[in-house]
Design an enzyme around this catalytic site. Structure first.
Site, PDB file in Angstrom:
ATOM      1  N   GLN A  77       0.847  -1.205   0.000  1.00  0.00           N
ATOM      2  CA  GLN A  77       0.000   0.000   0.000  1.00  0.00           C
ATOM      3  C   GLN A  77       0.878   1.251   0.000  1.00  0.00           C
ATOM      4  O   GLN A  77       0.377   2.358  -0.117  1.00  0.00           O
ATOM      5  CB  GLN A  77      -0.887   0.011   1.247  1.00  0.00           C
ATOM      6  CG  GLN A  77      -1.833  -1.161   1.346  1.00  0.00           C
ATOM      7  CD  GLN A  77      -2.499  -1.215   2.713  1.00  0.00           C
ATOM      8  OE1 GLN A  77      -3.513  -0.571   2.962  1.00  0.00           O
ATOM      9  NE2 GLN A  77      -1.917  -1.980   3.621  1.00  0.00           N
ATOM     10  N   HIS A 103      -1.541   1.421  -4.117  1.00  0.00           N
ATOM     11  CA  HIS A 103      -1.913   2.826  -3.916  1.00  0.00           C
ATOM     12  C   HIS A 103      -1.003   3.785  -4.695  1.00  0.00           C
ATOM     13  O   HIS A 103      -0.906   4.961  -4.349  1.00  0.00           O
ATOM     14  CB  HIS A 103      -1.910   3.164  -2.417  1.00  0.00           C
ATOM     15  CG  HIS A 103      -3.022   2.502  -1.659  1.00  0.00           C
ATOM     16  ND1 HIS A 103      -3.053   2.392  -0.287  1.00  0.00           N
ATOM     17  CD2 HIS A 103      -4.171   1.897  -2.097  1.00  0.00           C
ATOM     18  CE1 HIS A 103      -4.155   1.751   0.091  1.00  0.00           C
ATOM     19  NE2 HIS A 103      -4.850   1.432  -0.986  1.00  0.00           N
ATOM     20  N   CYS A 161      -0.752  12.707 -15.862  1.00  0.00           N
ATOM     21  CA  CYS A 161      -1.443  13.871 -16.433  1.00  0.00           C
ATOM     22  C   CYS A 161      -2.941  13.578 -16.478  1.00  0.00           C
ATOM     23  O   CYS A 161      -3.356  12.577 -17.065  1.00  0.00           O
ATOM     24  CB  CYS A 161      -0.913  14.150 -17.836  1.00  0.00           C
ATOM     25  SG  CYS A 161      -1.810  15.501 -18.660  1.00  0.00           S
ATOM     26  N   CYS A 215       1.675  15.528 -23.366  1.00  0.00           N
ATOM     27  CA  CYS A 215       0.813  16.383 -24.197  1.00  0.00           C
ATOM     28  C   CYS A 215       1.171  17.863 -24.118  1.00  0.00           C
ATOM     29  O   CYS A 215       0.618  18.677 -24.868  1.00  0.00           O
ATOM     30  CB  CYS A 215      -0.659  16.175 -23.824  1.00  0.00           C
ATOM     31  SG  CYS A 215      -1.101  16.818 -22.180  1.00  0.00           S
ATOM     32  N   ALA A 245       9.072  -4.087  12.815  1.00  0.00           N
ATOM     33  CA  ALA A 245       9.180  -4.877  11.578  1.00  0.00           C
ATOM     34  C   ALA A 245      10.604  -5.395  11.352  1.00  0.00           C
ATOM     35  O   ALA A 245      10.783  -6.519  10.863  1.00  0.00           O
ATOM     36  CB  ALA A 245       8.735  -4.030  10.385  1.00  0.00           C
TER      37      ALA A 245
HETATM   38  C1  BJW Z   1       4.655  -0.867  12.722  1.00  0.00           C
HETATM   39  C2  BJW Z   1       5.757  -0.137  13.065  1.00  0.00           C
HETATM   40  C3  BJW Z   1       6.962  -0.815  13.026  1.00  0.00           C
HETATM   41  C4  BJW Z   1       4.138   1.181  13.253  1.00  0.00           C
HETATM   42  N1  BJW Z   1       6.992  -2.102  12.677  1.00  0.00           N
HETATM   43  N2  BJW Z   1       4.692  -2.158  12.388  1.00  0.00           N
HETATM   44  C5  BJW Z   1     -15.583  -0.695   2.371  1.00  0.00           C
HETATM   45  C6  BJW Z   1     -15.180  -1.448   1.274  1.00  0.00           C
HETATM   46  C7  BJW Z   1     -14.457  -0.857   0.230  1.00  0.00           C
HETATM   47  C8  BJW Z   1     -14.111   0.485   0.294  1.00  0.00           C
HETATM   48  C9  BJW Z   1     -14.504   1.228   1.380  1.00  0.00           C
HETATM   49  C10 BJW Z   1     -15.236   0.655   2.396  1.00  0.00           C
HETATM   50  N3  BJW Z   1     -15.492   1.611   3.306  1.00  0.00           N
HETATM   51  C11 BJW Z   1     -14.923   2.754   2.878  1.00  0.00           C
HETATM   52  C12 BJW Z   1     -14.309   2.568   1.704  1.00  0.00           C
HETATM   53  C13 BJW Z   1     -13.562   3.615   0.936  1.00  0.00           C
HETATM   54  C14 BJW Z   1     -12.143   3.889   1.341  1.00  0.00           C
HETATM   55  C15 BJW Z   1     -11.807   3.380   2.734  1.00  0.00           C
HETATM   56  O1  BJW Z   1     -11.281   2.315   2.936  1.00  0.00           O
HETATM   57  N4  BJW Z   1     -12.075   4.198   3.737  1.00  0.00           N
HETATM   58  C16 BJW Z   1     -11.751   3.799   5.119  1.00  0.00           C
HETATM   59  C17 BJW Z   1     -11.189   5.010   5.847  1.00  0.00           C
HETATM   60  C18 BJW Z   1     -12.946   3.149   5.752  1.00  0.00           C
HETATM   61  N5  BJW Z   1     -11.257   3.257   0.376  1.00  0.00           N
HETATM   62  C19 BJW Z   1     -10.979   3.838  -0.776  1.00  0.00           C
HETATM   63  O2  BJW Z   1     -11.472   4.913  -1.092  1.00  0.00           O
HETATM   64  C20 BJW Z   1     -10.041   3.093  -1.706  1.00  0.00           C
HETATM   65  N6  BJW Z   1     -10.686   2.927  -2.960  1.00  0.00           N
HETATM   66  C21 BJW Z   1     -11.723   2.091  -3.108  1.00  0.00           C
HETATM   67  O3  BJW Z   1     -12.171   1.441  -2.173  1.00  0.00           O
HETATM   68  O4  BJW Z   1     -12.205   2.012  -4.400  1.00  0.00           O
HETATM   69  C22 BJW Z   1     -13.380   1.224  -4.638  1.00  0.00           C
HETATM   70  C23 BJW Z   1     -13.131  -0.263  -4.622  1.00  0.00           C
HETATM   71  C24 BJW Z   1     -14.036  -1.084  -3.989  1.00  0.00           C
HETATM   72  C25 BJW Z   1     -13.848  -2.464  -3.984  1.00  0.00           C
HETATM   73  C26 BJW Z   1     -12.762  -3.024  -4.606  1.00  0.00           C
HETATM   74  C27 BJW Z   1     -11.858  -2.214  -5.231  1.00  0.00           C
HETATM   75  C28 BJW Z   1     -12.036  -0.822  -5.204  1.00  0.00           C
HETATM   76  C29 BJW Z   1      -8.772   3.919  -1.940  1.00  0.00           C
HETATM   77  C30 BJW Z   1      -7.949   4.051  -0.710  1.00  0.00           C
HETATM   78  C31 BJW Z   1      -6.755   4.965  -0.969  1.00  0.00           C
HETATM   79  C32 BJW Z   1      -5.898   5.133   0.283  1.00  0.00           C
HETATM   80  N7  BJW Z   1      -4.916   6.118   0.041  1.00  0.00           N
HETATM   81  C33 BJW Z   1      -3.912   6.373   1.065  1.00  0.00           C
HETATM   82  C34 BJW Z   1      -3.062   7.567   0.586  1.00  0.00           C
HETATM   83  C35 BJW Z   1      -2.169   7.115  -0.575  1.00  0.00           C
HETATM   84  C36 BJW Z   1      -1.218   8.158  -1.004  1.00  0.00           C
HETATM   85  C37 BJW Z   1      -0.330   8.634   0.111  1.00  0.00           C
HETATM   86  O5  BJW Z   1       0.510   7.873   0.641  1.00  0.00           O
HETATM   87  O6  BJW Z   1      -0.453   9.793   0.456  1.00  0.00           O
HETATM   88  O7  BJW Z   1      -3.084   5.224   1.261  1.00  0.00           O
HETATM   89  S1  BJW Z   1      -4.592   6.654   2.700  1.00  0.00           S
HETATM   90  C38 BJW Z   1      -3.289   5.858   3.569  1.00  0.00           C
HETATM   91  O8  BJW Z   1      -3.820   4.702   4.276  1.00  0.00           O
HETATM   92  C39 BJW Z   1      -2.323   5.311   2.503  1.00  0.00           C
HETATM   93  C40 BJW Z   1      -2.016   3.947   3.034  1.00  0.00           C
HETATM   94  O9  BJW Z   1      -1.547   3.121   1.997  1.00  0.00           O
HETATM   95  C41 BJW Z   1      -3.317   3.516   3.646  1.00  0.00           C
HETATM   96  C42 BJW Z   1      -3.193   2.387   4.630  1.00  0.00           C
HETATM   97  O10 BJW Z   1      -2.469   2.790   5.756  1.00  0.00           O
HETATM   98  P1  BJW Z   1      -1.483   1.764   6.492  1.00  0.00           P
HETATM   99  O11 BJW Z   1      -0.376   1.407   5.587  1.00  0.00           O
HETATM  100  O12 BJW Z   1      -2.264   0.659   7.081  1.00  0.00           O
HETATM  101  O13 BJW Z   1      -0.867   2.727   7.623  1.00  0.00           O
HETATM  102  P2  BJW Z   1      -1.432   3.030   9.102  1.00  0.00           P
HETATM  103  O14 BJW Z   1      -0.743   4.243   9.566  1.00  0.00           O
HETATM  104  O15 BJW Z   1      -2.899   3.038   9.132  1.00  0.00           O
HETATM  105  O16 BJW Z   1      -0.956   1.767   9.956  1.00  0.00           O
HETATM  106  C43 BJW Z   1       0.406   1.537  10.235  1.00  0.00           C
HETATM  107  C44 BJW Z   1       0.540   0.234  11.007  1.00  0.00           C
HETATM  108  O17 BJW Z   1       1.920  -0.038  11.180  1.00  0.00           O
HETATM  109  C45 BJW Z   1      -0.100   0.251  12.393  1.00  0.00           C
HETATM  110  O18 BJW Z   1      -0.826  -0.951  12.608  1.00  0.00           O
HETATM  111  C46 BJW Z   1       1.109   0.308  13.352  1.00  0.00           C
HETATM  112  O19 BJW Z   1       0.889  -0.384  14.573  1.00  0.00           O
HETATM  113  C47 BJW Z   1       2.162  -0.389  12.525  1.00  0.00           C
HETATM  114  N8  BJW Z   1       3.519   0.027  12.834  1.00  0.00           N
HETATM  115  N9  BJW Z   1       5.318   1.172  13.374  1.00  0.00           N
HETATM  116  C48 BJW Z   1       5.790  -2.723  12.373  1.00  0.00           C
HETATM  117  N10 BJW Z   1       8.109  -0.173  13.367  1.00  0.00           N
END
Ligand code: BJW
Length: 234
Positions: free
Chosen positions: A94, A112, A120, A142, A220
């Site tokens: 991700q 992601h 573009c 473009c 990690a």
């Molecule tokens: C450690 C550590 C160490 C700390 N060692 N561990 C239900 C079903 C489907 C979709 C939805 C739904 N409900 C809502 C939605 C829509 C939405 C969504 O999920 N919203 C939620 C808030 C509920 N999803 C979307 O809009 C997605 N698109 C979509 O669903 O399209 C339709 C579709 C449907 C069905 C199938 C296919 C498609 C798009 C989501 C885009 C997310 N974008 C971001 C930003 C990306 C660009 C950027 O980087 O700026 O992506 S948001 C952000 O969160 C980023 C990450 O990739 C993502 C996940 O975060 P992650 O990696 O889990 O980080 P953290 O901070 O949350 O967790 C860190 C973890 O590490 C923690 O557990 C710590 O304990 C641990 N940790 N230090 C090991 N040293």
């Protein structure tokens, strides 16, 4: 019992890059404690105030280019796992950083998107982006200005490579989620999707609250190499 010939899907999140110096999103002091995601990580935010969104991603792109930011032992262990794994292997990240590829991972999908790629909105072409983007940046494809955006997936947008990811999830017998809070779909649903067909493992700083067959908890750089070692020495 799963073996080195089985299908394996590895899902990583921001936690794997934390010890490389990149912030997670939802931990205390994380990205979303400093900026509102509604202001920087939605298509609406980009339409409303592209300068603000560019400033947010330019700062993160510059940080990624800092020589101090490098792959850590967890990234390297996954690259090594891919080298020795005999069955189908897919690493789905991700993360928008490029630390997995710098560590040597090859069978890798950025669901992601990627910080060092621009796209573009006028012609749809993608380009390497190692410097700042702005509304004045011209598209190398473009030539138009005002449409260059980071090639990352914002809330409400479709994650990348879902067909290939679904196919790998369908055939895997081992699924491991590393350093992800399981807050963002569709990635948050992968473990439930494979449950019953595949063994599910969570490697995280602390339990995310999701249901997994096995969990190993700690930084990690400790738990990932240990888990890889436990798989490959059997
Ligand atoms: C450690 C550590 C160490 C700390 N060692 N561990 C239900 C079903 C489907 C979709 C939805 C739904 N409900 C809502 C939605 C829509 C939405 C969504 O999920 N919203 C939620 C808030 C509920 N999803 C979307 O809009 C997605 N698109 C979509 O669903 O399209 C339709 C579709 C449907 C069905 C199938 C296919 C498609 C798009 C989501 C885009 C997310 N974008 C971001 C930003 C990306 C660009 C950027 O980087 O700026 O992506 S948001 C952000 O969160 C980023 C990450 O990739 C993502 C996940 O975060 P992650 O990696 O889990 O980080 P953290 O901070 O949350 O967790 C860190 C973890 O590490 C923690 O557990 C710590 O304990 C641990 N940790 N230090 C090991 N040293």
């Amino acid at each position: 019992m799963t073996g080195l010939d089985d299908g394996l899907v590895v899902l990583t999140g921001a936690g794997i890059s934390r010890e490389s110096g990149l912030a997670t999103f939802r931990d205390p002091g994380g990205v979303w404690s400093q900026v509102r995601l509604e202001d920087v990580a939605t298509p609406e935010a980009f339409a409303r105030d592209p300068g603000r969104v560019h400033a947010f991603y330019n700062a993160r792109r510059r940080q990624l280019a800092d020589p101090a930011i490098a792959p850590n032992a967890a990234h390297r262990a996954l690259a090594e796992l891919e080298r020795v794994w005999r069955g189908p292997f897919l690493l789905v990240t991700q993360n928008v950083d490029d630390l997995h590829e710098r560590a040597g991972s090859v069978a890798l999908l950025h669901m992601h998107g990627r910080l060092r790629v621009s796209r573009c909105i006028h012609c749809g072409t993608t380009h390497g982006a190692d410097t700042d983007l702005s509304v004045r940046t011209a598209c190398p494809g473009c030539g138009r200005t005002g449409g260059m955006r980071p090639d990352v997936v914002w809330f409400g947008e479709m994650p990348r490579e879902m067909e290939r990811i679904e196919a790998a999830l369908d055939r895997c017998r081992l699924f491991v989620a590393i350093g992800t809070s399981g807050s963002v779909y569709p990635a948050a649903g992968f473990a439930a999707q494979v449950r019953g067909r595949a063994r599910t493992v969570e490697l995280n700083l602390e339990p995310s609250g999701g249901r997994f067959d096995e969990g190993r908890y700690g930084p990690a750089t400790g738990v990932v190499p240990e888990w890889v070692e436990s798989l490959t020495r059997r």
